[in-house]
Design a protein around this motif. Structure first.
Motif, PDB file in Angstrom:
ATOM      1  N   VAL A  50       0.841  -1.194   0.000  1.00  0.00           N
ATOM      2  CA  VAL A  50       0.000   0.000   0.000  1.00  0.00           C
ATOM      3  C   VAL A  50       0.878   1.247   0.000  1.00  0.00           C
ATOM      4  O   VAL A  50       0.650   2.196  -0.769  1.00  0.00           O
ATOM      5  N   ASP A  51       1.902   1.248   0.857  1.00  0.00           N
ATOM      6  CA  ASP A  51       2.825   2.388   0.897  1.00  0.00           C
ATOM      7  C   ASP A  51       3.516   2.588  -0.451  1.00  0.00           C
ATOM      8  O   ASP A  51       3.694   3.730  -0.914  1.00  0.00           O
ATOM      9  N   ALA A  52       3.898   1.490  -1.081  1.00  0.00           N
ATOM     10  CA  ALA A  52       4.569   1.577  -2.374  1.00  0.00           C
ATOM     11  C   ALA A  52       3.645   2.160  -3.443  1.00  0.00           C
ATOM     12  O   ALA A  52       4.079   2.930  -4.313  1.00  0.00           O
ATOM     13  N   PHE A  54       1.104   4.297  -2.914  1.00  0.00           N
ATOM     14  CA  PHE A  54       1.002   5.742  -2.658  1.00  0.00           C
ATOM     15  C   PHE A  54       2.257   6.462  -3.175  1.00  0.00           C
ATOM     16  O   PHE A  54       2.158   7.531  -3.792  1.00  0.00           O
ATOM     17  N   ALA A  55       3.426   5.862  -2.920  1.00  0.00           N
ATOM     18  CA  ALA A  55       4.674   6.483  -3.383  1.00  0.00           C
ATOM     19  C   ALA A  55       4.725   6.536  -4.908  1.00  0.00           C
ATOM     20  O   ALA A  55       5.210   7.516  -5.496  1.00  0.00           O
ATOM     21  N   ALA A  56       4.208   5.503  -5.562  1.00  0.00           N
ATOM     22  CA  ALA A  56       4.186   5.491  -7.021  1.00  0.00           C
ATOM     23  C   ALA A  56       3.285   6.594  -7.564  1.00  0.00           C
ATOM     24  O   ALA A  56       3.615   7.251  -8.558  1.00  0.00           O
ATOM     25  N   ALA A  57       2.145   6.809  -6.904  1.00  0.00           N
ATOM     26  CA  ALA A  57       1.250   7.888  -7.330  1.00  0.00           C
ATOM     27  C   ALA A  57       1.950   9.237  -7.221  1.00  0.00           C
ATOM     28  O   ALA A  57       1.863  10.079  -8.133  1.00  0.00           O
ATOM     29  N   ALA A  58       2.665   9.457  -6.120  1.00  0.00           N
ATOM     30  CA  ALA A  58       3.379  10.719  -5.945  1.00  0.00           C
ATOM     31  C   ALA A  58       4.479  10.874  -6.999  1.00  0.00           C
ATOM     32  O   ALA A  58       4.689  11.969  -7.544  1.00  0.00           O
ATOM     33  N   ARG A  59       5.176   9.789  -7.305  1.00  0.00           N
ATOM     34  CA  ARG A  59       6.223   9.838  -8.331  1.00  0.00           C
ATOM     35  C   ARG A  59       5.640  10.198  -9.682  1.00  0.00           C
ATOM     36  O   ARG A  59       6.205  11.006 -10.418  1.00  0.00           O
ATOM     37  N   PHE A  60       4.513   9.591 -10.009  1.00  0.00           N
ATOM     38  CA  PHE A  60       3.921   9.876 -11.318  1.00  0.00           C
ATOM     39  C   PHE A  60       3.573  11.355 -11.443  1.00  0.00           C
ATOM     40  O   PHE A  60       3.909  11.999 -12.439  1.00  0.00           O
ATOM     41  N   HIS A  61       2.893  11.890 -10.441  1.00  0.00           N
ATOM     42  CA  HIS A  61       2.408  13.262 -10.554  1.00  0.00           C
ATOM     43  C   HIS A  61       3.519  14.295 -10.363  1.00  0.00           C
ATOM     44  O   HIS A  61       3.310  15.473 -10.681  1.00  0.00           O
ATOM     45  N   PHE A 208     -19.465  -1.339  -8.839  1.00  0.00           N
ATOM     46  CA  PHE A 208     -19.987  -2.362  -7.934  1.00  0.00           C
ATOM     47  C   PHE A 208     -19.280  -2.232  -6.589  1.00  0.00           C
ATOM     48  O   PHE A 208     -19.904  -2.300  -5.535  1.00  0.00           O
ATOM     49  N   MET A 209     -17.986  -2.010  -6.634  1.00  0.00           N
ATOM     50  CA  MET A 209     -17.180  -1.955  -5.410  1.00  0.00           C
ATOM     51  C   MET A 209     -16.010  -0.998  -5.601  1.00  0.00           C
ATOM     52  O   MET A 209     -15.298  -1.074  -6.600  1.00  0.00           O
ATOM     53  N   THR A 210     -15.819  -0.087  -4.667  1.00  0.00           N
ATOM     54  CA  THR A 210     -14.645   0.784  -4.629  1.00  0.00           C
ATOM     55  C   THR A 210     -13.853   0.443  -3.377  1.00  0.00           C
ATOM     56  O   THR A 210     -14.406   0.453  -2.272  1.00  0.00           O
ATOM     57  N   ILE A 211     -12.574   0.131  -3.536  1.00  0.00           N
ATOM     58  CA  ILE A 211     -11.695  -0.195  -2.410  1.00  0.00           C
ATOM     59  C   ILE A 211     -10.682   0.942  -2.287  1.00  0.00           C
ATOM     60  O   ILE A 211      -9.901   1.191  -3.203  1.00  0.00           O
ATOM     61  N   LEU A 212     -10.703   1.608  -1.151  1.00  0.00           N
ATOM     62  CA  LEU A 212      -9.883   2.803  -0.961  1.00  0.00           C
ATOM     63  C   LEU A 212      -8.893   2.598   0.184  1.00  0.00           C
ATOM     64  O   LEU A 212      -9.297   2.373   1.332  1.00  0.00           O
ATOM     65  N   ALA A 213      -7.607   2.667  -0.141  1.00  0.00           N
ATOM     66  CA  ALA A 213      -6.578   2.599   0.902  1.00  0.00           C
ATOM     67  C   ALA A 213      -6.667   3.839   1.785  1.00  0.00           C
ATOM     68  O   ALA A 213      -6.965   4.936   1.316  1.00  0.00           O
TER      69      ALA A 213
END
Length: 332
Positions: A50-52, A54-61, A208-213
């Motif tokens: 999960v941490d990885a 989030f870090a990937a999202a920050a790297r992309f943006h 149908f389903m949203t899974i949010l960290a």
């Protein structure tokens, strides 16, 4: 307010405890008829992954804008959507607001270029676009998506139990679930920003389903059935799960599609990694038999993922969400 949102513990289910599935089914039914959200704990997803993500999202943006624009959002709802690139219309609540103050990148199931659906041009079954200069990003996104799909599959039989169906009732409808991983960046909003300025305007999800960290930076709030808005708490080690308009239609409006919104006045950059999971591409969603009675006849016609998402995409993404035929579909 964590006591308002039910918490489902998957530990007994994953350990094979007798009766665990039916007990969870009762808890999920209460969650979706009273709140529309629930937490899930002891889910088996490693916290480091999960941490990885989030870090990937920050790297992309953090990339230059031109690098992100090299992956343009396409008719399959894959790729990069720039800041204020969409407006909540079809799924808006409290009226249509300004374009959403976020940027996001979308990925679906990884399909090779020679996959039959890709060659046939089936909408929403395209090839993912990946950043050219972020080593390891693709691998992290795919690993996180796989973990979320596994978790979603574990949860689906609980929905069957909640609806008084055989535990395997959904199996043939989720042979290859459609899913979307969205990595979103919510920049800091000025305290003086207009009241109708949202990172993500009040809306109901489509899924149908949203899974949010769980997010260490606050900003998410949801509207209870009595009309009160509450801030969603972040419970460490849990995922927050909700249903959307697909689930509501499929259950003949029994289950809630609870509105929620995001605003970032935390003074920090905020990232989110929601995972939206739906049934298989060709599955037909007719009102579930246990949700239809003489007093409550079927309210919706049967529909497929393609039909629903084409309508949603055309309404909310405008030019970027045009159908394969080039005709923009109107929202409800």
């Amino acid at each position: 307010m964590s006591d308002t949102i039910p918490i489902l513990d998957l530990g007994p289910l994953l350990s094979g405890e007798p009766g665990a599935l039916d007990r969870l089914g009762g808890e999920l039914r209460r969650a979706f008829t009273e709140v529309g959200f629930y937490f899930v704990r002891n889910h088996g997803v490693p916290p480091g992954l999960v941490d990885a993500a989030f870090a990937a999202a920050a790297r992309f943006h953090a990339q230059p804008l031109e690098a992100k624009l090299a992956m343009p959002f396409d008719q399959n709802n894959q790729g990069y959507l720039p800041m204020r690139g969409n407006t909540s219309r079809m799924n808006a609540v409290e009226g249509v607001k300004k374009p959403n103050a976020n940027e996001a990148v979308f990925f679906k199931r990884e399909l090779p270029p020679d996959h039959p659906d890709v060659l046939a041009g089936r909408r929403f079954r395209g090839v993912n676009q990946w950043p050219a200069a972020l080593p390891g990003f693709r691998e992290t996104a795919l690993e996180y998506s796989a973990a979320m799909e596994t978790l979603g599959r574990r949860l689906v039989p609980i929905y069957a139990a909640a609806l008084n169906l055989p535990h395997d009732w959904f199996d043939d409808k989720f042979r290859e679930p459609m899913f979307t991983l969205r990595m979103t960046h919510y920049p800091q909003q000025e305290p003086t920003a207009a009241e109708d300025e949202w990172g993500l305007a009040p809306h109901a999800d489509t899924s149908f389903m949203t899974i949010l960290a769980q997010n260490k930076v606050p900003g998410l709030s949801l509207r209870l059935p009595d009309g009160r808005w509450i801030d969603a708490p972040a419970l460490e080690g849990c995922f927050l799960v909700n249903g959307g308009m697909m689930l509501r239609r499929w259950t003949n409006n029994l289950f809630l599609a609870t509105p929620h919104r995001v605003t970032n006045r935390s003074g920090q950059e905020r990232y989110a990694i929601p995972f939206f999971m739906d049934c298989s591409y060709d599955a037909v969603m007719a009102p579930i038999p246990t949700c239809v009675t003489p007093e409550k006849p079927a309210r919706h016609k049967p529909f497929t993922y393609l039909e629903f998402m084409s309508e949603y995409s055309g309404a909310n993404y405008g030019e970027r969400g045009r159908s394969a035929a080039g005709v923009e579909l109107q929202g409800a």
